[in-house]
Design a protein around this motif. Structure first.
Motif, mmCIF file in Angstrom:
data_model
loop_
_atom_site.group_PDB
_atom_site.id
_atom_site.type_symbol
_atom_site.label_atom_id
_atom_site.label_comp_id
_atom_site.label_asym_id
_atom_site.label_seq_id
_atom_site.Cartn_x
_atom_site.Cartn_y
_atom_site.Cartn_z
ATOM 1 N N HIS A 191 -6.609 -1.015 -1.370
ATOM 2 C CA HIS A 191 -5.218 -1.252 -0.954
ATOM 3 C C HIS A 191 -4.212 -0.377 -1.694
ATOM 4 O O HIS A 191 -3.064 -0.251 -1.246
ATOM 5 N N LYS B 50 -1.592 5.347 2.961
ATOM 6 C CA LYS B 50 -0.181 5.421 2.619
ATOM 7 C C LYS B 50 -0.092 5.378 1.099
ATOM 8 O O LYS B 50 -0.823 4.616 0.464
ATOM 9 N N GLU C 165 -0.997 -1.228 0.381
ATOM 10 C CA GLU C 165 -1.198 -1.497 1.798
ATOM 11 C C GLU C 165 -2.028 -2.770 1.924
ATOM 12 O O GLU C 165 -3.255 -2.778 1.726
ATOM 13 N N ASN D 80 -6.261 1.105 2.649
ATOM 14 C CA ASN D 80 -6.190 2.545 2.413
ATOM 15 C C ASN D 80 -7.615 3.051 2.239
ATOM 16 O O ASN D 80 -8.417 2.446 1.520
#
Length: 583
Positions: free
Chosen positions: A453, A489, A493, A498
């Protein structure tokens, strides 16, 4: 003082009960096989360390006028004394130490070693080690590799005509797992000036266990760290270990850990501290022949060449991925944070206990014991914490979590206040991966489903903090979503993912002076990695039974397919064997 007729190099090779292996090793050191040298350039001193029956003089000297045999009387079980005796008889200003006479050499070894020894100041010249066969010889016998198979293999490739073909039929040894681009734990054929050998005191004969224990690692570390030395690894040259039932190289993996414990204990008794390999990186000298290039392709880290495996079409993977969606793990993981329940917030309820068991099982396989300290990064709903807390000693569990309510609910519903009072864990709350807030280092760290993430800058910040807080012999076990290409990103996230190419994360890890490898450990969706300060720790992990994965292998797609076939959690070695049988 040397004379004009004296050899430039003396190679000392130690043999013990190697009647089958010695002729190949000695031939690989002969001027008939070695390229670019004559028998006047070097001598080979074969030291028989108590073989029964002993090597005969003719079995050594028949390989050339530059070969001679020394026999140890009342030979001890360690090769240390045999090495020192051989060096004492050497006629050259430089020596080469082949501690294990079962190791054949590549054809350019002697010429490259001579060039490096005479071109660099105070040189220490190391060589990468391989095992003949499809895998390390602690594992390959279980898959059917044997002396008979090896004899057939060597006959088929006609190695005497082109010794570089040995690279096509070998696997990197554990102590050389990073190949030419990494740091070696030891060198099984080590070259250095005779004066430096003497200055270092030779091989320490207190290492008296059969095979020498850590004596070779000990001497190599001293040589690497000797003041004013130039450390060089011969690029494109190597030694190749023949299977012969050696003390450590051919010991089955299930018995390896106990033997290593004996070696570590002896090292502590002699040196007064645990063994930690030198982290000094060598210069590279040599050239890359076509037969060697497979060990360079696809990885600047020198990892194992890719194992044979079945490939799947994009359509097959997409179909399996869709099957896993719907009410499967992906959809449930993505919608989980809509709930205020501590279990659902960190993933599907039915994975709460399964994933906790995976975390606990992995850390104990990596060596965690109750006396160790553990930092649980993103400890969240104490999914793993509810197993770690009762296991670890009082005050040895630490948790970092930006959401205090998750820990509060988990304590109330999973742990209980009495457990907290008994074990006194310490929790801190921040979302910038500041691991220094505890003011200490940690033996182990866990970051489960955190790097799946994080953005890349967050991952970089965490690795910087890991480098500052991980113990010298420590391990961070973590997961991420492995992908062929980065798709992320640069921000947190969640509940989405991710995805990163392993090469991207590995580059960040190494930029902070750390080392890492992917692990063969099950997970419903992600891939496990181990991050360490000392690359020898990765070797120990594999020796303890957790296989390291090839860098280029991406497990995400195969895991979808395995799950679609009803095999929820699978190991890479099982997947690999099925792929071979399906091919």
């Amino acid at each position: 003082m040397t004379t004009a007729s004296a050899p430039r190099l003396s190679v000392i090779a130690v043999f013990y009960n190697m009647a089958r292996e010695a002729p190949r090793t000695l031939y690989s050191l002969s001027a008939e096989y070695q390229r670019g040298v004559t028998d006047a350039d070097y001598e080979v001193i074969a030291v028989d360390n108590g073989s029964a029956p002993p090597l005969s003089k003719e079995s050594v000297t028949d390989f050339g006028g530059n070969f001679r045999l020394l026999t140890m009387a009342d030979a001890p079980p360690s090769p240390a004394a045999a090495i020192n005796h051989g060096v004492a008889q050497a006629a050259a200003p430089h020596v080469g130490i082949l501690i294990d006479g079962a190791r054949m050499s590549s054809p350019g070894m002697i010429r490259a070693a001579l060039d490096a020894l005479e071109a660099f100041p105070n040189p220490v010249v190391s060589t990468v080690g391989f095992h003949l066969g499809p895998d390390m010889q602690t594992r390959s016998p279980a898959a059917g590799y044997s002396q008979v198979v090896e004899d057939r293999l060597l006959d088929q490739i006609q190695w005497k005509e082109n010794g570089y073909r040995l690279f096509e039929n070998s696997a990197l040894a554990g102590s050389s797992r990073n190949g030419w681009f990494g740091v070696l734990a030891e060198s099984n054929l080590l070259f250095l000036p005779r004066r430096l050998f003497d200055a270092l005191g030779g091989y320490d004969e207190r290492f008296d266990l059969p095979g020498g224990g850590f004596v070779n690692l000990d001497f190599y570390k001293k040589a690497c760290e000797s003041a004013g030395s130039t450390l060089i690894t011969l690029l494109g040259e190597a030694t190749f270990h023949q299977i012969h039932g050696g003390i450590m190289t051919n010991r089955p993996q299930e018995k390896l850990a106990a033997e290593l414990d004996r070696y570590r204990a002896q090292y502590r008794a002699i040196r007064g501290e645990d063994f930690v390999m030198s982290r000094r990186r060598p210069q590279l000298y040599g050239q890359v022949r076509p037969e060697v290039r497979r060990w360079f392709d696809g990885s600047a880290g020198g990892a194992q060449a890719p194992a044979p495996r079945k490939t799947y079409t994009r359509e097959e993977v997409d179909a399996a991925r869709e099957k896993a969606r719907g009410d499967g793990v992906i959809q449930r993981a993505a919608s989980a944070p809509q709930s205020g329940d501590h279990r659902s917030y960190v993933g599907p309820d039915d994975y709460y206990d399964k994933v906790a068991a995976l975390q606990f099982g992995l850390l104990t396989m990596l060596g965690m014991r109750e006396s160790d300290t553990l930092l649980d990064i993103g400890c969240g709903a104490l999914r793993g914490g509810r197993l770690f807390l009762p296991y670890l000693a009082k005050g040895h569990y630490f948790g970092l979590e930006p959401n205090p309510w998750l820990i509060e609910q988990a304590i109330e519903k999973e742990i209980g206040a009495d457990q907290i009072a008994l074990k006194t864990p310490e929790f801190r709350h921040n979302d910038d991966f500041d691991l220094t807030v505890f003011g200490r280092s940690f033996d182990f760290m866990m970051a489960h489903s955190i790097f799946s993430h994080t953005g890349l800058s967050q991952f970089d910040a965490c690795m910087k903090a890991v480098a500052a807080t991980l113990a010298e012999d420590g391990v961070l076990a973590a997961t991420f979503v492995d992908a062929k290409q980065d798709a992320y990103k640069d921000e947190w996230e969640y509940p989405g993912f991710n995805r990163f190419a392993w090469s991207t994360l590995k580059a960040v890890i190494e930029s902070h002076g750390l080392f890492a490898a992917k692990l063969d450990w099950p997970h419903p969706l992600q891939s496990w990695i181990a991050v360490v300060r000392d690359p020898a720790r990765l070797v120990a992990i594999e020796e303890a039974g957790v296989d390291l994965l090839p860098d280029e292998l991406i497990l995400t797609g195969p895991r979808f397919l395995e799950r679609g076939k009803g095999r929820f959690l699978s190991f890479y070695r099982h997947y690999r064997e099925r792929a071979r049988s399906d091919a």
